[in-house]
Design an enzyme around this catalytic site. Structure first.
Site, mmCIF file in Angstrom:
data_model
loop_
_atom_site.group_PDB
_atom_site.id
_atom_site.type_symbol
_atom_site.label_atom_id
_atom_site.label_comp_id
_atom_site.label_asym_id
_atom_site.label_seq_id
_atom_site.Cartn_x
_atom_site.Cartn_y
_atom_site.Cartn_z
ATOM 1 N N PRO A 1 -15.197 -2.203 -13.228
ATOM 2 C CA PRO A 1 -16.317 -2.151 -14.173
ATOM 3 C C PRO A 1 -17.168 -3.414 -14.118
ATOM 4 O O PRO A 1 -16.639 -4.529 -14.054
ATOM 5 C CB PRO A 1 -15.623 -2.012 -15.537
ATOM 6 C CG PRO A 1 -14.291 -1.404 -15.228
ATOM 7 C CD PRO A 1 -13.902 -1.959 -13.893
ATOM 8 N N PHE B 1 -14.406 -5.032 -0.332
ATOM 9 C CA PHE B 1 -15.541 -4.586 -1.150
ATOM 10 C C PHE B 1 -16.844 -4.677 -0.349
ATOM 11 O O PHE B 1 -17.848 -5.201 -0.840
ATOM 12 C CB PHE B 1 -15.676 -5.395 -2.432
ATOM 13 C CG PHE B 1 -14.487 -5.332 -3.351
ATOM 14 C CD1 PHE B 1 -13.644 -4.232 -3.343
ATOM 15 C CD2 PHE B 1 -14.225 -6.360 -4.240
ATOM 16 C CE1 PHE B 1 -12.545 -4.170 -4.209
ATOM 17 C CE2 PHE B 1 -13.139 -6.303 -5.092
ATOM 18 C CZ PHE B 1 -12.290 -5.210 -5.080
ATOM 19 N N PRO B 2 -16.884 -4.169 0.885
ATOM 20 C CA PRO B 2 -18.115 -4.276 1.676
ATOM 21 C C PRO B 2 -19.267 -3.452 1.124
ATOM 22 O O PRO B 2 -20.420 -3.684 1.472
ATOM 23 C CB PRO B 2 -17.693 -3.754 3.054
ATOM 24 C CG PRO B 2 -16.579 -2.809 2.761
ATOM 25 C CD PRO B 2 -15.828 -3.446 1.621
ATOM 26 N N LEU B 3 -18.937 -2.511 0.238
ATOM 27 C CA LEU B 3 -19.974 -1.694 -0.399
ATOM 28 C C LEU B 3 -19.967 -1.870 -1.915
ATOM 29 O O LEU B 3 -20.503 -1.061 -2.658
ATOM 30 C CB LEU B 3 -19.775 -0.218 -0.049
ATOM 31 C CG LEU B 3 -19.884 0.107 1.440
ATOM 32 C CD1 LEU B 3 -19.546 1.567 1.694
ATOM 33 C CD2 LEU B 3 -21.282 -0.215 1.967
ATOM 34 N N TYR C 1 0.854 -1.182 0.000
ATOM 35 C CA TYR C 1 0.000 0.000 0.000
ATOM 36 C C TYR C 1 0.898 1.243 0.000
ATOM 37 O O TYR C 1 1.501 1.599 1.017
ATOM 38 C CB TYR C 1 -0.907 0.043 1.226
ATOM 39 C CG TYR C 1 -2.017 -0.983 1.258
ATOM 40 C CD1 TYR C 1 -2.340 -1.739 0.138
ATOM 41 C CD2 TYR C 1 -2.749 -1.190 2.411
ATOM 42 C CE1 TYR C 1 -3.369 -2.671 0.177
ATOM 43 C CE2 TYR C 1 -3.786 -2.118 2.462
ATOM 44 C CZ TYR C 1 -4.084 -2.862 1.335
ATOM 45 O OH TYR C 1 -5.106 -3.779 1.388
#
Length: 309
Positions: free
Chosen positions: A233, A226-228, A71
Site C-alpha cells: 500500500p 519491484f521493477p514495476l 519461497y
C-alpha cells in the site's frame, strides 16, 4: 545448473539467443532477462505446470533464475531441481536472511545471524540438489518495505560476510551478492567480492541511483526487485504512470514491457528477474528484452524520476 562456459556469449547452452542479450554476473555471461521464481508457489497444486514454465523460460533464452529456500518453503527450489539439468547451464541465484514461518503472523521471519545464514545455505543446497550454489545473496533487512530486524536479528554486515566468505571458501557457494542493502553496507562489503546487488528500483523510484552507478563502476550486476513498482500500500506502480502508458501505445507494447525495457536501456549492468506463474506473462516479460526505446522516449521516461522524487 552447472558453471561451464557457453560457446558464444550471445547464445545460451541450448543454442538460442540470450533473452535481452548478454550480460555479466560475476565471472559468468548470462541473459540480461532472467526469471524470478517466487510466484511459482501459486502453482503448488500443479507442479508439472511449474516445471513446464521453467523449461519454457529456458527455451526462450533465459539462463539465470532467482530463488530462495523460503519461497514456498522449498517448493520453488524443488521445481528448479526438477526442471533443469547440468547441461542446461542455468545459473541459480539464491538468497538467505529469512526463514519460512508457517502459521505465523507473517509467512517469513528474519534469519540474519551467522549460524542461521549457514543453515539456510545448507537448506538451499538440499532442496536444489546442488553441491554448490553459483550465487547466494545475503538478504539484509536494511530497507523497507518488508521484514525488519529486531533484537538479536540486528547483525553487523561484517559478521554476516565472514560466514558467507567461509561458505564460499568451502565451495558451497560460488559467489556472494547482497539484497535490500544500504549504501554504507555495500561499500563495507566490496572487499568481499560482491557480484550482484538486489534492491528496489524502477523508472519512477530511483532512490538507489548512486548505488547503481557504484555497482556499474565496480562491475557488479544490479538486479532490481519491484521493477514495476510494489503491491505494498502506498507504493506507486510503473504501469499506472501516464508517460509509460503513452510510450506503450506508441510502440505497440504493454506498459509493463516499457518499464522493463527502460531498465535494460538505462544501464548495461542491469539484469532483470521478473516473476510470474503465467506462461503468457513470461513470454511478454522476455519479449521486453527486444523492445527498442528511441531517444525521445528515453528522455520522457528519464524525466519521471524528478516527478516522483
Amino acid at each position: 545448473m552447472s558453471t561451464s562456459s557457453t560457446p558464444s556469449p550471445s547464445l545460451t547452452a541450448a543454442g538460442v539467443p540470450r533473452a535481452g542479450g548478454a550480460g555479466t554476473l560475476g565471472d559468468r555471461t548470462v541473459s540480461r532477462v532472467g526469471f524470478g521464481v517466487m510466484q511459482l508457489e501459486r502453482l503448488r497444486d500443479d507442479p508439472d505446470a511449474a516445471v513446464a514454465l521453467l523449461r519454457r523460460a529456458r527455451e526462450l533464452g533465459v539462463d539465470h533464475v532467482d530463488t530462495a529456500e523460503f519461497y514456498g518453503d522449498g517448493f520453488c527450489n524443488r521445481m528448479i531441481r526438477e526442471a533443469f539439468r547440468p547441461e542446461d547451464d542455468v545459473v541459480v541465484v539464491s538468497k538467505v536472511g529469512a526463514d519460512p514461518n508457517p502459521g505465523g503472523e507473517r509467512p517469513l521471519r528474519p534469519a540474519q545471524r551467522p549460524e542461521q545464514l549457514r543453515a539456510s545455505v545448507e537448506a538451499n543446497l538440499r532442496s536444489l540438489g546442488l553441491d554448490r550454489i553459483p550465487v547466494v545473496n545475503l538478504r539484509r533487512l536494511d530497507t523497507r518495505p518488508g521484514l525488519q530486524a529486531e533484537g538479536d536479528q540486528i547483525v553487523d554486515v561484517d559478521d554476516q560476510l565472514a560466514v558467507m566468505t567461509a561458505l564460499r571458501d568451502e565451495g558451497k557457494i560460488g559467489a556472494i551478492g547482497l539484497s535490500g542493502v544500504l549504501p554504507e553496507n555495500l561499500r563495507r562489503a566490496l572487499p568481499a567480492g560482491i557480484v550482484c546487488v538486489q534492491n528496489s528500483y524502477n523508472v519512477i523510484s530511483r532512490e538507489f541511483e548512486d548505488m547503481l552507478r557504484l555497482c556499474r563502476r565496480e562491475g557488479i550486476a544490479w538486479m532490481p526487485f519491484f521493477p514495476l513498482g510494489s503491491a505494498f500500500p502506498g507504493w506507486p506502480k510503473v504501469t499506472e504512470v501516464p508517460a509509460v502508458a503513452e510510450a506503450a501505445r506508441a510502440l505497440g507494447r504493454t506498459p509493463a514491457q516499457i518499464g522493463l525495457a527502460w531498465l535494460l536501456h538505462h544501464a548495461p549492468n542491469i539484469l532483470l528477474i521478473p516473476g510470474t506463474a503465467d506462461a503468457g506473462h513470461l513470454e511478454a516479460n522476455i519479449a521486453a528484452g527486444a523492445v527498442v526505446l528511441d531517444a525521445d522516449t528515453m528522455a520522457a521516461l528519464d524525466a519521471l524520476d524528478a516527478e516522483h522524487s
